[in-house]
Each structure stands twice: as C-alpha cells, then as structure tokens.
Design a protein around this motif. Sequence first.
Motif, mmCIF file in Angstrom:
data_model
loop_
_atom_site.group_PDB
_atom_site.id
_atom_site.type_symbol
_atom_site.label_atom_id
_atom_site.label_comp_id
_atom_site.label_asym_id
_atom_site.label_seq_id
_atom_site.Cartn_x
_atom_site.Cartn_y
_atom_site.Cartn_z
ATOM 1 N N GLY A 1 0.935 -1.379 -0.062
ATOM 2 C CA GLY A 1 -0.157 0.195 0.056
ATOM 3 C C GLY A 1 0.865 1.287 -0.125
ATOM 4 O O GLY A 1 0.341 2.432 0.643
ATOM 5 N N LEU A 2 1.940 1.381 -0.725
ATOM 6 C CA LEU A 2 2.709 2.402 -0.523
ATOM 7 C C LEU A 2 2.342 3.560 -1.193
ATOM 8 O O LEU A 2 1.831 3.429 -2.594
ATOM 9 C CB LEU A 2 4.052 2.201 -1.289
ATOM 10 C CG LEU A 2 5.227 3.090 -0.977
ATOM 11 C CD1 LEU A 2 5.655 3.176 0.658
ATOM 12 C CD2 LEU A 2 6.542 2.682 -1.793
ATOM 13 N N LYS A 3 2.111 4.566 -0.819
ATOM 14 C CA LYS A 3 1.867 5.910 -1.645
ATOM 15 C C LYS A 3 2.899 7.260 -1.165
ATOM 16 O O LYS A 3 3.360 7.150 -0.136
ATOM 17 C CB LYS A 3 0.337 6.618 -0.678
ATOM 18 C CG LYS A 3 -0.810 5.516 -1.054
ATOM 19 C CD LYS A 3 -1.889 6.030 -0.537
ATOM 20 C CE LYS A 3 -3.230 5.037 -0.769
ATOM 21 N NZ LYS A 3 -4.418 5.792 -0.008
ATOM 22 N N ALA B 1 13.875 2.918 -1.604
ATOM 23 C CA ALA B 1 15.366 3.229 -1.262
ATOM 24 C C ALA B 1 15.509 4.168 -0.062
ATOM 25 O O ALA B 1 16.574 4.596 0.409
ATOM 26 C CB ALA B 1 16.354 3.569 -2.467
ATOM 27 N N ARG B 2 14.212 4.778 0.402
ATOM 28 C CA ARG B 2 14.214 5.903 1.286
ATOM 29 C C ARG B 2 15.032 7.137 1.078
ATOM 30 O O ARG B 2 15.463 7.857 1.962
ATOM 31 C CB ARG B 2 14.912 5.287 2.723
ATOM 32 C CG ARG B 2 13.832 4.205 3.291
ATOM 33 C CD ARG B 2 12.572 4.684 3.811
ATOM 34 N NE ARG B 2 12.685 5.778 4.502
ATOM 35 C CZ ARG B 2 12.775 6.049 5.826
ATOM 36 N NH1 ARG B 2 12.936 4.814 6.428
ATOM 37 N NH2 ARG B 2 12.851 7.179 6.374
ATOM 38 N N LEU B 3 14.980 7.658 -0.239
ATOM 39 C CA LEU B 3 15.448 8.779 -0.787
ATOM 40 C C LEU B 3 14.286 9.833 -0.868
ATOM 41 O O LEU B 3 14.420 11.030 -1.001
ATOM 42 C CB LEU B 3 16.227 8.559 -1.976
ATOM 43 C CG LEU B 3 17.348 7.726 -2.059
ATOM 44 C CD1 LEU B 3 17.998 7.562 -3.429
ATOM 45 C CD2 LEU B 3 18.433 8.477 -0.984
ATOM 46 N N VAL B 4 13.135 8.979 -0.803
ATOM 47 C CA VAL B 4 11.715 9.946 -0.692
ATOM 48 C C VAL B 4 11.100 9.261 0.556
ATOM 49 O O VAL B 4 10.700 8.181 0.644
ATOM 50 C CB VAL B 4 10.876 9.876 -1.989
ATOM 51 C CG1 VAL B 4 9.620 10.649 -1.791
ATOM 52 C CG2 VAL B 4 11.798 10.355 -3.159
ATOM 53 N N GLU B 5 10.448 10.193 1.271
ATOM 54 C CA GLU B 5 9.699 9.591 2.413
ATOM 55 C C GLU B 5 8.324 9.258 2.008
ATOM 56 O O GLU B 5 7.536 9.992 1.347
ATOM 57 C CB GLU B 5 9.461 10.670 3.508
ATOM 58 C CG GLU B 5 10.657 10.832 4.153
ATOM 59 C CD GLU B 5 10.995 9.499 4.949
ATOM 60 O OE1 GLU B 5 10.441 8.924 5.437
ATOM 61 O OE2 GLU B 5 12.331 8.988 4.716
ATOM 62 N N PRO B 6 7.651 8.002 2.126
ATOM 63 C CA PRO B 6 6.211 7.848 1.918
ATOM 64 C C PRO B 6 5.298 8.509 2.333
ATOM 65 O O PRO B 6 5.508 8.837 3.486
ATOM 66 C CB PRO B 6 6.324 6.087 2.008
ATOM 67 C CG PRO B 6 7.898 5.651 2.267
ATOM 68 C CD PRO B 6 8.511 7.101 2.530
ATOM 69 N N THR B 7 4.022 8.638 1.766
ATOM 70 C CA THR B 7 3.060 9.317 2.663
ATOM 71 C C THR B 7 2.287 8.260 3.399
ATOM 72 O O THR B 7 1.811 8.508 4.470
ATOM 73 C CB THR B 7 2.104 9.924 1.513
ATOM 74 O OG1 THR B 7 2.811 10.954 0.687
ATOM 75 C CG2 THR B 7 1.051 10.679 2.091
ATOM 76 N N ALA B 8 2.195 7.093 2.923
ATOM 77 C CA ALA B 8 1.729 5.906 3.768
ATOM 78 C C ALA B 8 1.982 4.719 3.065
ATOM 79 O O ALA B 8 2.800 4.666 2.141
ATOM 80 C CB ALA B 8 0.107 5.974 3.621
ATOM 81 N N GLY B 9 1.769 3.734 3.808
ATOM 82 C CA GLY B 9 2.254 2.248 3.389
ATOM 83 C C GLY B 9 3.475 1.805 3.933
ATOM 84 O O GLY B 9 4.080 2.524 5.106
ATOM 85 N N HIS B 10 3.748 0.521 3.753
ATOM 86 C CA HIS B 10 4.970 0.032 4.529
ATOM 87 C C HIS B 10 5.989 -0.554 3.473
ATOM 88 O O HIS B 10 5.589 -1.182 2.297
ATOM 89 C CB HIS B 10 4.474 -1.157 5.323
ATOM 90 C CG HIS B 10 3.265 -0.641 6.277
ATOM 91 N ND1 HIS B 10 3.465 -0.038 7.582
ATOM 92 C CD2 HIS B 10 1.918 -0.805 6.143
ATOM 93 C CE1 HIS B 10 2.550 0.026 7.977
ATOM 94 N NE2 HIS B 10 1.315 -0.191 7.254
ATOM 95 N N VAL B 11 7.267 -0.769 3.686
ATOM 96 C CA VAL B 11 8.328 -1.425 3.053
ATOM 97 C C VAL B 11 9.123 -2.256 4.051
ATOM 98 O O VAL B 11 9.463 -2.006 5.005
ATOM 99 C CB VAL B 11 9.292 -0.332 2.449
ATOM 100 C CG1 VAL B 11 10.403 -1.155 1.814
ATOM 101 C CG2 VAL B 11 8.605 0.780 1.628
ATOM 102 N N PHE B 12 9.087 -3.741 3.886
ATOM 103 C CA PHE B 12 9.761 -4.625 4.371
ATOM 104 C C PHE B 12 10.986 -5.228 3.623
ATOM 105 O O PHE B 12 10.636 -5.406 2.483
ATOM 106 C CB PHE B 12 8.855 -5.700 4.879
ATOM 107 C CG PHE B 12 7.453 -5.401 5.535
ATOM 108 C CD1 PHE B 12 7.544 -5.381 6.964
ATOM 109 C CD2 PHE B 12 6.342 -4.812 4.832
ATOM 110 C CE1 PHE B 12 6.485 -5.043 7.833
ATOM 111 C CE2 PHE B 12 5.219 -4.604 5.524
ATOM 112 C CZ PHE B 12 5.345 -4.503 7.191
ATOM 113 N N LEU B 13 12.189 -5.411 4.258
ATOM 114 C CA LEU B 13 13.303 -5.807 3.835
ATOM 115 C C LEU B 13 13.634 -6.908 4.805
ATOM 116 O O LEU B 13 13.965 -6.945 5.861
ATOM 117 C CB LEU B 13 14.406 -4.681 3.771
ATOM 118 C CG LEU B 13 15.809 -5.371 3.099
ATOM 119 C CD1 LEU B 13 15.217 -5.344 1.691
ATOM 120 C CD2 LEU B 13 16.751 -4.130 3.045
ATOM 121 N N ASP B 14 13.707 -8.261 4.272
ATOM 122 C CA ASP B 14 13.972 -9.449 4.934
ATOM 123 C C ASP B 14 12.922 -9.539 6.008
ATOM 124 O O ASP B 14 13.250 -9.814 7.305
ATOM 125 C CB ASP B 14 15.400 -9.485 5.394
ATOM 126 C CG ASP B 14 16.362 -9.826 4.501
ATOM 127 O OD1 ASP B 14 16.124 -10.653 3.619
ATOM 128 O OD2 ASP B 14 17.658 -9.379 4.406
#
Length: 331
Positions: free
Chosen positions: A8-10, A61-74
């Motif tokens: 749900g990344l925005k 890559a966290r160069l832009v801050e998401p407005t909403a949603g989630h990013v999971f790595l491992d």
Amino acid sequence: MSLLRVEGLKVHFPVQPGLFSPVRSWIRAVDGVDLEIDSGETVGLVGESGCGKTTLGRAIARLVEPTAGHVFLDGAEITGLQGSALRDVRRRFQMIFQDPHGSLNPRMTIGGIVAEPLVIHGLERERGARDRRVAALLESVGLDPGSAMQRYPHEFSGGQRQRIGIARALALEPRLLVCDEPVSALDVSVQAQIVNLLQDLQDRLGISLLFIAHDLAVVEHISRRVVVMYLGKIVEVAPSRVLVGSPRHPYTQALISAVPEINRTTENRIVLEGDVPSPASPPSGCAFHTRCPIAEKGRCDGVMPELRQIGPGHFVACHLAWDSPKTIVGL
C-alpha cells in the motif's frame, strides 16, 4: 519469504495554493502500490514518463519519504527508520542512478567515490585494506583500478561512469539494487554491456534487482517478472515472456506495440490519443479510461478495477481483461 515486500505504498507531494489553484492539492505520484521481490530475482518496472516508477524506486530506497504504506526488507519494516537505524539498514539496499555524470562528485577521484560508502559506514578503516577493496570493486565492473583510481569522472565515458556508479553501489555488499533507468542515457551498444554486467554480477553475488526502465526490450531481456505502472498505480504484473507475448491490459498492449520491430507496420501499432491525466486530479474509475480505445462508459469510468490474478503469476487491473483473453484485436 520475499526479500522486499511493499504494501500500500503512497507518495503524495503537496502543491501549494496559487493564483490559479487557490486550494492546496496533492500530486499522487505513487498511489497504493503492492510489490514483492524474491532473493536473486530481477523485477522490471516500466511505464511512460511521469507514471511514478522513479518515485516508487526512490521511496523504496528511502530517498523519498512515503506518505503511507509499508516497506519490508527481509521481513523487517524499514519505513519509519531514521538516523543511525536507517544508515545501518542502507547497507542492504543501494541505488544506481539514471545520470552517470550527475550522480558522481566531479571534485572527487574515482577511488574516493567508490571508497566513500566504506568510510561513511566505518568499514575497512585501514587505508591499505580500503584501497584493495576499491581496486577489487573496480575490477569487478570491468575497469582497470591502476589507471582509474586517481582520475576524475569527467575523464571517463558515459558507460564507464555508470560502471563506477555500480561499483560504488556494490561497496557495501547490498542484497538489493534499485536501478533507476541505468542505461537510458547510454548508447545502444553500451546499454547491452551494462545490462550484461548487471546480469553477471547478479549471478555471482546473488543480489536482487528492481530494474526501472521505459524500454520494454531491455526489460524483457533482464527481468524475470515485469510490473507495469500507469498514473501511480500498478496495472499489470506477469512473467516477462508472458507479459510481452500475451499482454492483457490495453495500456501494456499499447506500450508493446510501440516497440520498433522489423516486421511490424505502422498500421499494427496502437496509438494512444490524448495526454496522461494530471496526477493531481486523476480520473474516476480506471485512470486509463480517458485514453483507452475500448473503454466502456459507465463501467470503466465509474469503478476502479483492482489487481486480480488471471493466470500463474499474471495479475491485471482491467474490467475488460477479466472478460476476454484479448482486449485489443490485431496485436
């Protein structure tokens, strides 16, 4: 478990009120994207300019801050990390930029550019060990460290500068590389060399790639799966051969028909009319209905289609694609 999972990344950018727009609005660059990448997998991300693919890559890559949603790595969420916690996790994902000249500091030597990530993260503190590590990285991307380390970016060609950018990205031994159109600024012959280099590095190091591009021929060659974006949303996902051979979304079909082929005449091409709608005020229903040659009034312009599975690994967001095997005859 997937190496990367996006839910749900925005990413919405504010537009300040002005003379012709008295009310504050938002540009929906990325508007609710779900994405997964497995270990050692290459996923291609395609779409027209302005569709949001670069913003999506930068948000991952966290160069832009998401407005909403989630990013999971491992399996661990990285969306809200800041400061030293974010710096530590950055070792596991790095980015290769589109402009190989603008992404390199012109005042630093090549040795200093490639060594900078090691210095920032406190790795290889001893100068001799750091120089050996830089030399090995340059060799891994096909450059001679003896002649390259003391030179500056302007002394290299575009393809060589991109190799330097790749070496810098590999310095921290990341598990994921976000490649933002890494070959679009290069000559065709050099593009093939960089693509082959990335494939070779992936085979040797087992890294995953998110390969962002607008050239479907390149994406088909390097990617296992392809994701198609339009106006901030994903409209189709499929294995690369399936997507190119049997595209189901009208937008994907139009993109593929635009790829030059010797045996394809201009009569067989799908020419989209009109401009891409503004992401500040996207159309209701399916965002593509304003340009779609087969859109149905009252259905496509009224209800937004969700991404549904229509085959093994094949997902599409189109009301009409769910009804019939082909949506545009003649492709």
